[in-house]
Design a protein around this motif. Structure first.
Motif, short mmCIF file in Angstrom:
data_model
loop_
_atom_site.label_atom_id
_atom_site.label_comp_id
_atom_site.label_asym_id
_atom_site.label_seq_id
_atom_site.Cartn_x
_atom_site.Cartn_y
_atom_site.Cartn_z
N ALA A 1 104.73 37.84 -6.41
CA ALA A 1 105.30 36.92 -7.74
C ALA A 1 104.41 35.59 -6.93
CB ALA A 1 106.61 36.96 -7.73
N VAL A 2 103.44 34.81 -7.61
CA VAL A 2 103.16 33.70 -7.44
C VAL A 2 103.65 32.47 -8.54
CG1 VAL A 2 101.18 32.23 -7.06
CG2 VAL A 2 100.90 34.59 -6.56
N TRP A 3 104.28 31.69 -7.86
CA TRP A 3 104.82 30.53 -8.53
C TRP A 3 104.17 29.24 -8.42
CZ3 TRP A 3 108.93 30.57 -12.10
CH2 TRP A 3 109.73 31.91 -11.92
N THR A 4 103.88 28.72 -9.47
CA THR A 4 102.91 27.41 -9.28
C THR A 4 104.00 26.40 -9.99
OG1 THR A 4 100.79 28.40 -9.39
CG2 THR A 4 100.80 26.10 -10.04
N VAL A 5 104.56 25.44 -9.37
CA VAL A 5 105.33 24.42 -9.90
C VAL A 5 104.70 23.04 -9.89
CG1 VAL A 5 107.79 23.32 -9.38
CG2 VAL A 5 107.22 25.75 -8.96
N THR A 6 104.90 22.50 -10.91
CA THR A 6 104.16 21.12 -11.08
C THR A 6 105.52 20.29 -11.84
OG1 THR A 6 102.91 21.60 -13.00
CG2 THR A 6 101.83 22.00 -10.85
N GLY A 7 105.03 18.88 -11.60
CA GLY A 7 105.93 17.91 -12.33
C GLY A 7 106.01 16.56 -11.49
N PRO A 8 106.74 15.46 -11.69
CA PRO A 8 106.70 14.58 -11.23
C PRO A 8 107.56 14.52 -9.80
CG PRO A 8 108.22 14.31 -12.95
CD PRO A 8 107.42 15.53 -13.19
N LYS B 1 105.74 28.11 -13.36
CA LYS B 1 104.89 29.13 -13.77
C LYS B 1 104.79 30.19 -12.83
CE LYS B 1 102.30 26.27 -16.86
NZ LYS B 1 100.82 25.62 -17.14
N VAL B 2 104.82 31.33 -13.17
CA VAL B 2 104.87 32.66 -12.38
C VAL B 2 104.11 33.55 -13.00
CG1 VAL B 2 107.10 33.89 -13.35
CG2 VAL B 2 106.26 34.16 -10.89
N ARG B 3 103.14 34.44 -12.07
CA ARG B 3 102.44 35.56 -12.45
C ARG B 3 103.09 36.84 -11.59
NH1 ARG B 3 96.56 36.57 -13.80
NH2 ARG B 3 97.43 36.06 -15.76
N TYR B 4 103.67 37.67 -12.12
CA TYR B 4 103.95 38.89 -11.33
C TYR B 4 102.72 39.90 -11.28
CZ TYR B 4 108.90 37.67 -11.44
OH TYR B 4 110.33 37.12 -11.45
N ASP B 5 102.35 40.52 -10.24
CA ASP B 5 101.30 41.32 -9.97
C ASP B 5 101.83 42.68 -9.39
OD1 ASP B 5 98.95 42.84 -9.14
OD2 ASP B 5 98.05 40.95 -8.53
N PHE B 6 101.74 43.75 -10.19
CA PHE B 6 102.05 44.83 -9.91
C PHE B 6 101.12 46.03 -9.67
CE2 PHE B 6 105.88 43.36 -12.18
CZ PHE B 6 106.82 43.23 -11.24
N THR B 7 99.51 45.51 -9.53
CA THR B 7 98.62 46.45 -9.49
C THR B 7 98.51 47.14 -8.32
OG1 THR B 7 97.26 44.59 -8.78
CG2 THR B 7 97.34 44.79 -11.02
N ARG B 8 99.39 46.88 -7.11
CA ARG B 8 99.21 47.53 -5.91
C ARG B 8 100.59 48.21 -5.70
NH1 ARG B 8 98.06 44.26 -1.47
NH2 ARG B 8 97.86 45.89 -0.29
N TRP B 9 101.41 48.49 -6.75
CA TRP B 9 102.56 49.11 -6.79
C TRP B 9 102.74 50.21 -5.67
CZ3 TRP B 9 107.42 47.48 -7.88
CH2 TRP B 9 108.36 48.42 -7.73
N PRO B 10 103.59 50.53 -4.80
CA PRO B 10 104.83 49.92 -4.74
C PRO B 10 104.72 48.37 -3.76
CG PRO B 10 104.89 51.61 -3.30
CD PRO B 10 103.67 51.56 -3.95
N LYS B 11 103.56 47.90 -3.70
CA LYS B 11 103.55 46.47 -3.10
C LYS B 11 103.44 45.73 -4.22
CE LYS B 11 101.58 47.69 1.67
NZ LYS B 11 100.31 47.54 2.18
N TRP B 12 104.16 44.45 -4.35
CA TRP B 12 103.77 43.58 -5.40
C TRP B 12 103.85 42.12 -5.10
CZ3 TRP B 12 108.39 41.26 -7.60
CH2 TRP B 12 109.56 41.69 -6.79
N ARG C 1 110.99 44.20 1.81
CA ARG C 1 110.76 43.10 2.61
C ARG C 1 109.94 42.04 1.80
NH1 ARG C 1 112.26 40.62 7.04
NH2 ARG C 1 110.29 39.65 7.96
N VAL C 2 110.24 40.81 2.16
CA VAL C 2 109.32 39.64 1.30
C VAL C 2 108.94 38.70 2.43
CG1 VAL C 2 111.75 38.30 1.02
CG2 VAL C 2 109.27 37.99 -0.37
N ASP C 3 107.65 38.27 2.31
CA ASP C 3 107.05 37.36 3.07
C ASP C 3 106.55 36.30 2.12
OD1 ASP C 3 107.40 38.29 5.83
OD2 ASP C 3 106.21 39.99 4.83
N ARG C 4 106.87 35.11 2.10
CA ARG C 4 106.72 33.93 1.21
C ARG C 4 105.70 32.92 1.99
NH1 ARG C 4 111.66 33.18 -1.10
NH2 ARG C 4 110.74 34.89 -2.35
N GLN C 5 104.87 32.43 1.37
CA GLN C 5 103.88 31.14 1.79
C GLN C 5 104.17 30.14 0.64
OE1 GLN C 5 102.76 31.13 4.86
NE2 GLN C 5 103.74 33.08 5.16
N ILE C 6 104.48 29.06 1.32
CA ILE C 6 104.67 27.94 0.29
C ILE C 6 103.66 26.61 0.59
CG2 ILE C 6 105.89 25.99 -0.71
CD1 ILE C 6 108.32 28.32 0.06
#
Length: 142
Positions: free
Chosen positions: A119-126, A106-117, A14-19
């Motif tokens: 991925a945080v993407w930070t996207v910058t540019g013009p 740029k992404v940071r994967y965080d597996f410290t609460r595995w099996p929950k994990w 299951r994936v829940d994403r906030q942008i």
């Protein structure tokens, strides 16, 4: 505990994403599933769900990727066209960059609460300026 290999991802997540879209000054959300299917060389990943843009009807969304692991602990991610996307390590946290000129992902994967994990993407540019936080939890094993 962190995943020890790609086999630990096989199944439906299951994936829940906030942008947080800073350029458009709006919040967008996505809810759906990611199906990780083992193939001859790694994993085929298909993400399906509904995108809520805040106004109007929900939009169906679909993305596909391939995950491969040649080096111990390293995961190489490809678009469904087999174009290289990025690589990350199966460590508690792992950072990666994808240069999609003129924007930088740029992404940071965080597996410290595995099996929950996460991925945080930070996207910058013009063209883009947003932070996308995806939270994953296992729905079923295949």
């Amino acid at each position: 505990m962190v995943p020890q290999g790609l086999a630990e991802f096989v199944g439906v997540w299951r994936v829940d994403r906030q942008i947080a879209d800073h350029k458009a000054d709006r919040q967008v959300s996505f809810s759906g599933n990611v199906d990780f299917v083992s193939d001859e060389a790694g994993l085929f990943c298909e993400e399906r769900g509904l995108l809520n843009m805040g106004q109007g009807p929900l939009v169906e969304a679909l993305r596909r990727y391939y995950w491969r692991s040649k080096l111990r602990g390293q995961v190489d991610v490809f678009f469904d066209t087999w174009e290289p996307f990025h690589s990350f390590m199966l460590t508690p946290t792992s950072d990666a960059v994808y240069n999609c000129k003129p924007d930088i992902y740029k992404v940071r994967y965080d597996f410290t609460r595995w099996p929950k994990w996460q991925a945080v993407w930070t996207v910058t540019g013009p063209r883009k300026d947003y932070v996308s936080t995806s939270s994953y939890r296992r729905a079923s094993k295949t």
